[in-house]
Design an enzyme around this catalytic site. Structure first.
Site, short mmCIF file in Angstrom:
data_model
loop_
_atom_site.label_atom_id
_atom_site.label_comp_id
_atom_site.label_asym_id
_atom_site.label_seq_id
_atom_site.Cartn_x
_atom_site.Cartn_y
_atom_site.Cartn_z
N LYS A 106 -91.14 -27.85 -99.55
CA LYS A 106 -90.84 -26.54 -98.97
C LYS A 106 -89.70 -26.57 -97.96
CE LYS A 106 -94.82 -27.27 -95.98
NZ LYS A 106 -95.38 -28.37 -96.76
N GLU A 130 -93.65 -24.67 -107.74
CA GLU A 130 -94.87 -23.91 -107.44
C GLU A 130 -95.65 -24.52 -106.28
OE1 GLU A 130 -96.98 -21.01 -107.26
OE2 GLU A 130 -96.22 -20.92 -109.31
N VAL A 133 -95.33 -23.74 -102.12
CA VAL A 133 -95.88 -22.60 -101.39
C VAL A 133 -97.33 -22.37 -101.81
CG1 VAL A 133 -95.66 -20.14 -100.87
CG2 VAL A 133 -93.61 -21.51 -101.34
N ILE A 137 -102.46 -22.15 -105.44
CA ILE A 137 -102.42 -20.73 -105.78
C ILE A 137 -101.20 -20.44 -106.65
CG2 ILE A 137 -102.35 -18.38 -104.90
CD1 ILE A 137 -103.43 -19.48 -102.24
N GLU A 191 -102.57 -32.35 -88.60
CA GLU A 191 -101.94 -33.65 -88.43
C GLU A 191 -102.07 -34.11 -86.98
OE1 GLU A 191 -100.65 -35.32 -90.88
OE2 GLU A 191 -100.59 -33.78 -92.45
N ASP A 202 -93.89 -24.55 -90.73
CA ASP A 202 -94.34 -24.69 -92.12
C ASP A 202 -94.39 -23.33 -92.80
OD1 ASP A 202 -95.99 -26.39 -94.26
OD2 ASP A 202 -97.10 -24.54 -93.88
N LYS A 206 -92.03 -21.58 -96.06
CA LYS A 206 -92.62 -20.91 -97.22
C LYS A 206 -92.17 -19.45 -97.29
CE LYS A 206 -96.63 -23.97 -96.95
NZ LYS A 206 -98.03 -24.10 -96.51
N GLY A 305 -103.89 -29.79 -99.64
CA GLY A 305 -104.79 -30.84 -100.11
C GLY A 305 -104.24 -31.51 -101.35
#
Length: 429
Positions: A106, A130, A133, A137, A191, A202, A206, A305
């Site tokens: 990203k 894909e 982001v 999903i 983190e 982050d 996105k 994940g």
């Protein structure tokens, strides 16, 4: 069905890369049937070759990613290194050697997506992302393919699971920010250095990617207005509950009413409990897309994940492999509108402002006058006073962000205002 395998290399083999390799192995037969040809893991580039990687043939491991890409027999590269370099150079090298790329990066796409798309087009190769982001999903492909015939006007969503987990815990348990962050860290959601998540970097990366796809214009990370959520307090949640709201860190992308510009922003906001995003719990992500013909669409699921992200990577792998067999490429960058990105000052929304003021006659009138002088209309006011001090909460009608900023600066100069405790935008109404 073609019997010669398509050769795939992994650039990076951390949590996501390891899961990709595992699925490619355990679901090899299914992938072959879905693609129309077998796919073979032909090499894995890593920084630490001595690390044990279960299920991966040690003979595939190399530290020379460039040599791997230049072998001459590689069809697809999966980049899960992250960061800007060496990922950027490696992706460009892949295109130069006839290799299509699947990426989960990203940060790189938000910064240099236009250049990478141009390189892919120049060499007639695919660039799919894909997984960059919202994890598992399906969002990028529906927006750039399924909704390609529609006009998207607004995208609003929760695109960072760490921040949603923290804010959810603050809301549901009454915990303070640090306490909720500590729990997120202990559970592995945050983190050791959570800055990229909690300061909104982050989510902003996105947001830049999604804005480019939604509005067919180039939006870079620097174009996205960003505020973190480290200043969100238990008092903010208490105020939100009194309004029938909760607080989420949102990415909001909008096309201007006249269609001549767009805005992209990431910041904490109060949203009504009746809004579907208010019920997104734990580390889940959810994104609302508003299109002219399709109406309102909601995409929901795990946003991070190893396994969820690997699912998105493998979906792209199948699509790119099919394109390879058909000697075709999928959709590239669509930036034909070249719309300018307006500054945050042009954004119009409602605001919740909490002030610490002196508890004496005339304060409310002075504050109200300041709002009026800057063209910001007040919707409701709540005041609580004790021992010479008071808390004044003002909720405005819709106003431009620039007007609100001018109001706040003027309020800070008033002798009766001891401090601006918090400013929160109100969205989703």
């Amino acid at each position: 069905m073609r019997t010669r395998p398509l050769k795939v290399v992994l650039l990076g083999c951390g949590v996501v890369g390891s899961e990709v390799a595992r699925i490619m192995t355990t679901h090899a037969d299914d992938l072959t049937q879905r693609i129309g040809a077998p796919v073979e893991l032909a090499g894995v580039a890593v920084r630490r070759p001595s690390k044990v990687r279960e299920g991966i043939d040690p003979s595939l491991i190399t530290t020379d990613a460039t040599a791997l890409l230049k072998r001459g027999d590689i069809d697809i590269a999966i980049e899960v290194i992250g960061g800007i370099e060496p990922a950027r150079t490696l992706i460009t090298t892949a295109f130069e050697h006839g290799i299509s790329v699947v990426s989960a990066n990203k940060a790189l796409l938000a910064q240099d997506g236009a250049a990478l798309h141009a390189a892919a087009e120049q060499h007639g190769r695919d660039l799919y992302y894909e997984a960059a982001v919202a994890g598992a999903i399906p969002l990028v492909r529906p927006m750039r393919e399924s909704l390609a015939g529609d006009k998207i006007n607004r995208v609003m969503g929760i695109v960072n699971g760490t921040t949603n987990f923290i804010l959810d815990k603050m809301d549901s348990t009454g915990a303070g920010y640090q306490e909720a962050l500590d729990e997120a860290t202990a559970l592995g959601y945050a983190e050791a250095d959570p800055t990229a998540d909690v300061e909104g970097y982050d989510a902003a990366a996105k947001a830049a990617i999604l804005a480019g796809i939604a509005f067919h214009t180039r939006v870079r990370l620097d174009d996205v207005y960003r505020e973190g959520m480290t200043e969100v307090s238990a008092a903010d949640f208490a105020s939100a509950k009194r309004m029938g709201c909760t607080i989420k860190l949102l990415a909001i992308l909008e096309r201007a009413a006249d269609g001549e510009s767009v805005t992209a922003r990431v910041h904490p906001a109060m949203i009504p409990l009746s809004h579907p995003l208010a019920s997104v719990r734990e580390a889940y992500n959810a994104v609302f897309v508003e299109a002219e013909a399709a109406g309102r669409l909601m995409f929901y699921g795990p946003g991070a994940g190893g396994a969820p992200t690997a699912s998105a990577v493998l979906g792209d792998l199948v699509a790119v492999a099919r394109n390879k067999l058909a000697e075709a490429t999928g959709p590239g960058e669509s930036a034909y509108t070249q719309l300018p990105v307006s500054p945050m000052g042009d954004v119009v929304t409602r605001y919740h402002i909490s002030l610490d003021v002196a508890d004496k006659p005339g304060v409310l009138a002075q504050v109200a006058t300041t709002f009026a002088e800057h063209g910001v209309s007040i919707d409701t006011v709540r005041q609580q006073g004790k021992d010479g001090e008071a808390s004044l909460v003002v909720v405005t009608h819709r106003a431009a962000d620039a007007a609100l900023s001018g109001t706040v600066e003027a309020l800070r100069k008033l002798d009766t205002v001891r401090g601006v405790a918090s400013i929160m935008r109100v969205e989703g109404e």
